[in-house]
Enzyme design. Structure first.
Site, mmCIF file in Angstrom:
data_model
loop_
_atom_site.group_PDB
_atom_site.id
_atom_site.type_symbol
_atom_site.label_atom_id
_atom_site.label_comp_id
_atom_site.label_asym_id
_atom_site.label_seq_id
_atom_site.Cartn_x
_atom_site.Cartn_y
_atom_site.Cartn_z
ATOM 1 N N PHE A 149 -5.183 -3.840 2.082
ATOM 2 C CA PHE A 149 -5.536 -5.116 2.884
ATOM 3 C C PHE A 149 -4.112 -5.474 3.536
ATOM 4 C CE2 PHE A 149 -4.271 -6.558 -1.415
ATOM 5 C CZ PHE A 149 -3.227 -7.645 -1.037
ATOM 6 N N LYS A 173 -11.810 4.334 5.734
ATOM 7 C CA LYS A 173 -12.389 3.222 4.795
ATOM 8 C C LYS A 173 -11.442 2.276 4.529
ATOM 9 C CE LYS A 173 -12.519 1.599 1.235
ATOM 10 N NZ LYS A 173 -12.423 0.351 0.834
ATOM 11 N N GLU A 176 -12.132 -3.884 2.438
ATOM 12 C CA GLU A 176 -12.950 -4.661 2.471
ATOM 13 C C GLU A 176 -12.589 -6.266 2.532
ATOM 14 O OE1 GLU A 176 -13.236 -4.182 -2.022
ATOM 15 O OE2 GLU A 176 -12.666 -2.912 -0.174
ATOM 16 N N SER A 226 -2.228 0.674 -4.569
ATOM 17 C CA SER A 226 -1.551 0.374 -5.849
ATOM 18 C C SER A 226 -1.385 1.947 -6.773
ATOM 19 C CB SER A 226 -2.312 -0.419 -6.741
ATOM 20 O OG SER A 226 -3.367 0.110 -7.242
ATOM 21 N N CYS A 281 4.500 -3.098 0.328
ATOM 22 C CA CYS A 281 4.999 -2.047 -0.459
ATOM 23 C C CYS A 281 6.392 -1.933 -0.343
ATOM 24 C CB CYS A 281 4.240 -0.806 -0.410
ATOM 25 S SG CYS A 281 4.528 0.057 0.966
ATOM 26 N N GLU A 382 4.251 -4.671 -10.320
ATOM 27 C CA GLU A 382 4.581 -4.734 -9.113
ATOM 28 C C GLU A 382 3.568 -6.292 -8.557
ATOM 29 O OE1 GLU A 382 3.704 -2.736 -4.712
ATOM 30 O OE2 GLU A 382 2.300 -2.267 -6.161
#
Length: 499
Positions: A149, A173, A176, A226, A281, A382
């Site tokens: 995201f 993909k 969402e 992640s 990240c 994280e």
């Protein structure tokens, strides 16, 4: 309410599963959109469209592919603001940050435009009598990308432009949580002349992910997200015989030596820790202060952090926006509220922050934690939010040892005026990307992005030369042709017989 549907076979395809996910405006907390969540049948349809398209796209000429990509690059450039506006509306990051995301994605489109040089093979002649050996690279087939995201335009553009330039077809993909940017990217690709089915966008949740990981017609999977999910992606797809590059999480450190320019280091720490609300990240989430400079460095970071303007991403004055969801905001806040109990000094506490007129938004202020222990949750996990931890070390060696003990190895940085120390650092630190007086060392498009240890699962980094190699496979051809002079009697090709 607006509905985001799939893009399959060059057109919008309405979801048929009956399942939809909410898409929220992070600045207001209001659900503005719903996104169709794919069933396994819809996964099959997207892969089938890509497989059908591969029959012709995979054998198309390099000239035809690059012509599409050049037109695509021009359309993306012209629609930068529109793409950025969708990112801001669904992710929440400020417009200037969203524009920067689009620009970094465009770098990879530009790299893909030059795929003709990246796909050149090698030739060795006369390795034996009249024997030549050549090496070529060929496409894989249908490949898939599963993206996060936090960069809904940039990370997809790190994947599919190179993949399709190499002759593959692609099923994307996206997250969402902010799906609209992906659809616009696909629509612009179609406008540029990309044949139907070469790029497909399939929205969904774990059902769609598992469908792609288990599908027999998907040859390779790219992932950014992640570490736990990256490990799952790698394990599952590899068990199904697929090629995998799965980029995981991070705990990026910045080592500040006593000779560093503290103003420059403080500026860098603030921008790297709090930019994009810390939802990246490559964010610096841990500063390691060496020697006696710690107190002064923390004071300078605090002074700068307190001036950051937080507000809606579409407000020109905003420098930092909200977090993606209320649940994520609450999780980030929990690390700050628990830090003092685990021995940290809470220099800045961003929990409880609100913006006038937008009280229901997913807001959190900037947090700064000092004297953080390596055993604390705020250091080990994280956080993926605007929380900066400061740790102390007496020496360079102690600081490097602390950093190398982390299970993550994504990016890191050192701030110093000493070239010898910087040289040692870049060789001794256990991370895939290193900055010297550069806080966020994300490589340009023609170098590859990727970490070490629990930050990467698979052998290939993303984009650059590694990206080209990931989306192709090598083939070696050994050739021997008889000399025309040895032709059977009665066939005269005009070559003298005395050769």
């Amino acid at each position: 309410m607006k509905t985001v549907n799939h893009w399959i076979g060059g057109k919008t395809v309405e979801g048929t599963s009956g399942n939809y996910g909410p898409v929220t405006d992070p600045a207001t907390g209001a659900v503005t959109t719903q996104v169709a969540l794919a069933s396994l049948e819809e996964v099959d349809a997207a892969v089938a469209a890509a497989k059908d398209a591969y029959a012709t796209w995979g054998t198309s000429s390099l000239a035809a592919r690059t012509a599409v990509l050049f037109r695509y690059r021009a359309l993306l450039d012209a629609r930068r603001d529109d793409i950025a506006a969708l990112i801001t509306a669904e992710h929440g990051k400020v417009h200037s940050d969203a524009l920067g995301e689009v620009a970094r994605g465009l770098e990879i489109v530009e790299l893909a435009c030059g795929i003709t040089t990246q796909l050149k093979g090698e030739l060795s002649t006369q390795v034996s009598s009249r024997v030549d050996v050549s090496s070529i690279r060929q496409s894989l087939g249908v490949v898939a990308g599963i993206t996060p995201f936090n960069f809904p335009a940039m990370v997809p553009m790190w994947m599919f432009p190179l993949a399709i330039a190499c002759g593959n077809t692609f099923v994307l993909k996206p997250s969402e949580k902010d799906p609209s940017a992906a659809n616009l990217l696909a629509e612009l690709a179609a406008e540029a002349g990309l044949p139907d089915g070469v790029l497909n966008v399939l929205h969904g949740d774990k059902v769609a992910v598992d469908g792609l990981l288990n599908h027999p017609d998907v040859a390779a999977v790219s992932f950014v997200g992640s570490t736990p999910i990256a490990r799952y992606i790698h394990t599952t797809a590899s068990a199904n015989g697929k090629r995998v590059q799965a980029l995981g999480g991070a705990k990026n450190h910045m080592l500040v030596l006593p000779d560093a320019d503290l103003d420059a280091a403080a500026d860098a720490a603030v921008s790297a820790a709090y930019g994009s609300a810390g939802e990246r990240c490559m964010a610096i989430s841990a500063v390691v202060a060496v020697g006696a400079i710690g107190d002064e460095l923390v004071a300078r970071i605090k002074e700068r952090a307190e001036k950051i303007k937080i507000g809606p991403g579409n407000a020109p004055a905003s420098e930092m926006g909200p977090l993606i969801t209320a649940a994520h905001r609450d999780k980030v806040a929990s690390y700050v509220t628990g830090a003092a109990a685990q021995g940290a000094d809470v220099v800045l506490d961003g929990t409880g922050y609100t913006v006038d007129g937008f009280e229901d938004g997913h807001w959190i202020g900037l947090s700064l934690l000092d004297h953080v222990s390596t055993d604390s949750d705020a250091y080990k996990d994280e956080i993926f939010g605007p929380v900066l931890c400061v740790l102390r070390a007496e020496t360079y060696e102690e600081g490097v040892a602390l950093m190398n003990a982390s299970p993550f190895g994504n990016g890191t940085a050192i701030f110093t005026r000493d070239g010898g120390a910087a040289r040692r650092f870049q060789l001794e630190i256990e991370a895939g990307m290193v900055g010297v007086n550069v806080p966020i060392p994300v490589p340009v498009g023609y170098h590859s992005f990727g970490g070490w240890k629990d930050s990467l699962f698979g052998d290939h980094h993303i984009y650059g030369n590694d990206g080209v190699h990931f989306y192709t496979r090598g083939k070696v051809v050994t050739t021997r042709w008889p000399d025309p002079a040895d032709a059977p009697a009665g066939v005269d090709l005009g070559f003298p017989r005395n050769h």
